[in-house]
Write an enzyme that holds these catalytic residues in place. Structure first.
Site, mmCIF file in Angstrom:
data_model
loop_
_atom_site.group_PDB
_atom_site.id
_atom_site.type_symbol
_atom_site.label_atom_id
_atom_site.label_comp_id
_atom_site.label_asym_id
_atom_site.label_seq_id
_atom_site.Cartn_x
_atom_site.Cartn_y
_atom_site.Cartn_z
ATOM 1 N N PHE A 137 7.582 0.906 -3.556
ATOM 2 C CA PHE A 137 8.454 0.583 -2.461
ATOM 3 C C PHE A 137 7.907 -0.156 -1.213
ATOM 4 O O PHE A 137 6.973 0.193 -0.642
ATOM 5 C CB PHE A 137 9.043 1.855 -2.016
ATOM 6 C CG PHE A 137 10.386 1.856 -1.158
ATOM 7 C CD1 PHE A 137 11.677 1.537 -1.630
ATOM 8 C CD2 PHE A 137 10.164 1.832 0.257
ATOM 9 C CE1 PHE A 137 12.679 1.056 -0.925
ATOM 10 C CE2 PHE A 137 11.229 1.444 1.029
ATOM 11 C CZ PHE A 137 12.443 1.193 0.543
ATOM 12 N N ASP A 222 -0.082 -1.259 1.568
ATOM 13 C CA ASP A 222 1.062 -0.945 2.207
ATOM 14 C C ASP A 222 0.947 0.822 2.667
ATOM 15 O O ASP A 222 1.208 1.536 1.740
ATOM 16 C CB ASP A 222 2.272 -1.067 1.357
ATOM 17 C CG ASP A 222 3.770 -0.546 2.148
ATOM 18 O OD1 ASP A 222 3.692 -0.030 3.053
ATOM 19 O OD2 ASP A 222 4.653 -1.099 1.592
ATOM 20 N N LYS A 251 6.703 3.553 9.995
ATOM 21 C CA LYS A 251 6.883 4.838 10.079
ATOM 22 C C LYS A 251 6.522 5.664 11.290
ATOM 23 O O LYS A 251 7.107 5.619 12.173
ATOM 24 C CB LYS A 251 6.809 5.546 8.823
ATOM 25 C CG LYS A 251 7.612 5.042 7.511
ATOM 26 C CD LYS A 251 8.035 5.925 6.581
ATOM 27 C CE LYS A 251 9.095 5.538 5.579
ATOM 28 N NZ LYS A 251 8.975 4.484 4.739
#
Ligand code: PLP
Length: 397
Positions: A137, A222, A251
């Site tokens: 993702f 990532d 995040k």
């Protein structure tokens, strides 16, 4: 009231999220409060965003102070909080330069652009392909959606970008077989979070690193979900002894303010020249002050030690559940990024826990995912575990 806000929200907001019936209005530490006054123990932390819990005093103070001073100017000027944050990230990582954006997807967009430019300038015009993993993702923009190796997110949005290939995660031979002279980068999450909490094998990531070195291919990690202490190190790559050439963060970086970052080694970052990439809001004074205070608190409050201790403690409880309940197939993860694979869909368990005041998450349909704040206490873990035990007892496998 929850109900009133929900009714109005349904009238005015695009229907992109399964929001349920609750409206959160306040947060303190590991707890959230809804509009009807009910309290919840938050073991999702805004999907790994509220690393220090809600309303952390130092982060709140930094936001208030910076808001009173300067919220935004433009990147035509030097911005002191941006420079301070950059220094913090660079001195604490193996990367040399940073670019700030506003989200994980944007950080990955920047990484994709940088990798393509590097490929062209170093290897030639045809070198622009990027290999990513099945089940990965990387975001919801068209480029990062293309990078995301999950068909369910692709439906209805093609045509996509050219030049992406997908390989099974943790399978080095499959990856090596896809590499050609056109490959400029390999983009991986050290631990696949959204994809179901699949942990990268150390040997695999080391082999990928060696292959990238041999062929001068960029290794992009990532770390949008794994970064900022979530796995027990500030960055997950530290736990593998594998250095990326490029890394993305978002995040937890600002403990809730929207900020993303693209970091790269000098030899890669130097391919971006003025005008090659940009962002209006990226790295603005407000979000950078919040992110700086967040990292400062992670350091000052020994958060990484807590992640390791509480991660082990919580994982032990989850493993004990696996012994007790047949419908639990696997427990995996690192630090406080933990997953529990079920023999059935997990939505019902999530709903029942919420009813009892504990917020957990289910990803990839069958994997319960636990992302408590990184300063969670053992008493809070005990409380969540007790509620989960009550709920598990009502489940028919
Ligand atoms: C959440 C996530 C993203 C996307 O971040 P946004 O801020 O939602 O754009 C990208 N990569 C990973 C690994 C993520 O977990």
């Amino acid at each position: 009231m929850n109900e009133d806000i929900k009714t109005k929200g349904q009238a005015y907001l695009m229907n992109t999220f399964n929001r349920g019936a609750i409206c959160m209005v306040e947060g303190q530490g590991s707890y959230l409060k809804d509009a009807d006054g009910k309290q919840y123990l938050d073991f999702l932390a805004g999907i790994a965003v509220n690393a220090l819990g809600h309303n952390h005093p130092k982060v709140t103070a930094a936001i208030a102070e910076q808001a009173a001073k300067l919220v935004h100017c433009s990147n035509f000027y030097w911005i002191e909080p941006q420079v301070q944050l950059a220094e913090k990230l660079i001195t604490n990582s193996v990367l040399d330069k940073v670019f700030f954006g506003n989200s994980g997807a944007e950080a990955n967009e920047g990484a994709i652009k940088l990798a393509r430019k590097y490929g062209r300038e170093v290897h030639g015009e045809g070198c622009y392909e990027i290999i990513t993993a099945d089940n990965s993702f990387h975001g919801r923009t068209l480029a990062t959606l293309t990078a995301t190796g999950q068909k369910q997110f692709h439906k209805d949005y093609d045509p996509f970008l050219e030049g992406f290939h997908y390989v099974p995660f943790n399978d080095f031979e499959a990856l090596a077989a896809k590499v050609t002279e056109k490959t400029c980068a390999i983009l991986l999450e050290p631990i696949q979070g959204e994809g179901g909490v699949y942990v990268g094998d150390q040997a695999y990531l080391q082999q990928v690193r060696a292959l990238c070195d041999e062929k001068d291919i960029l290794l992009i990690f990532d770390e949008v979900q794994t970064g900022m202490g979530r796995t027990g190190k500030l960055f997950a790559y530290e736990g593998y002894g594998v250095e990326p050439d490029v890394m993305t963060l978002a995040k937890a970086l600002g403990n809730g303010v929207p900020i993303g970052a693209l970091l790269a080694k000098d030899a890669v970052a130097s391919h971006f020249k003025p005008g090659d990439h940009g962002s209006t809001f990226g790295g603005n004074p407000l979000v950078c002050a919040a992110a700086f205070a967040t990292i400062q608190a992670i350091e000052d409050e020994n958060i990484l030690t807590n992640v390791n201790e509480m991660g082990n403690y919580f994982e032990g409880k989850l493993v004990a559940f696996k012994e007790k309940y047949d419908f639990i197939l696997d427990v995996r993860g690192k630090g406080l990024l933990l997953g529990m694979e079920l023999a059935m869909k997990g939505a019902d368990i999530v709903a029942k826990c919420l009813e009892k005041g504990v917020i957990i998450n289910c990803t990839h349909d069958t994997v319960l995912r636990f992302l408590p704040p990184l300063n969670v206490t053992s008493a809070e873990i005990d409380k969540a575990v007790a509620v989960m035990d009550e709920v598990f007892q009502t489940i028919e496998a």
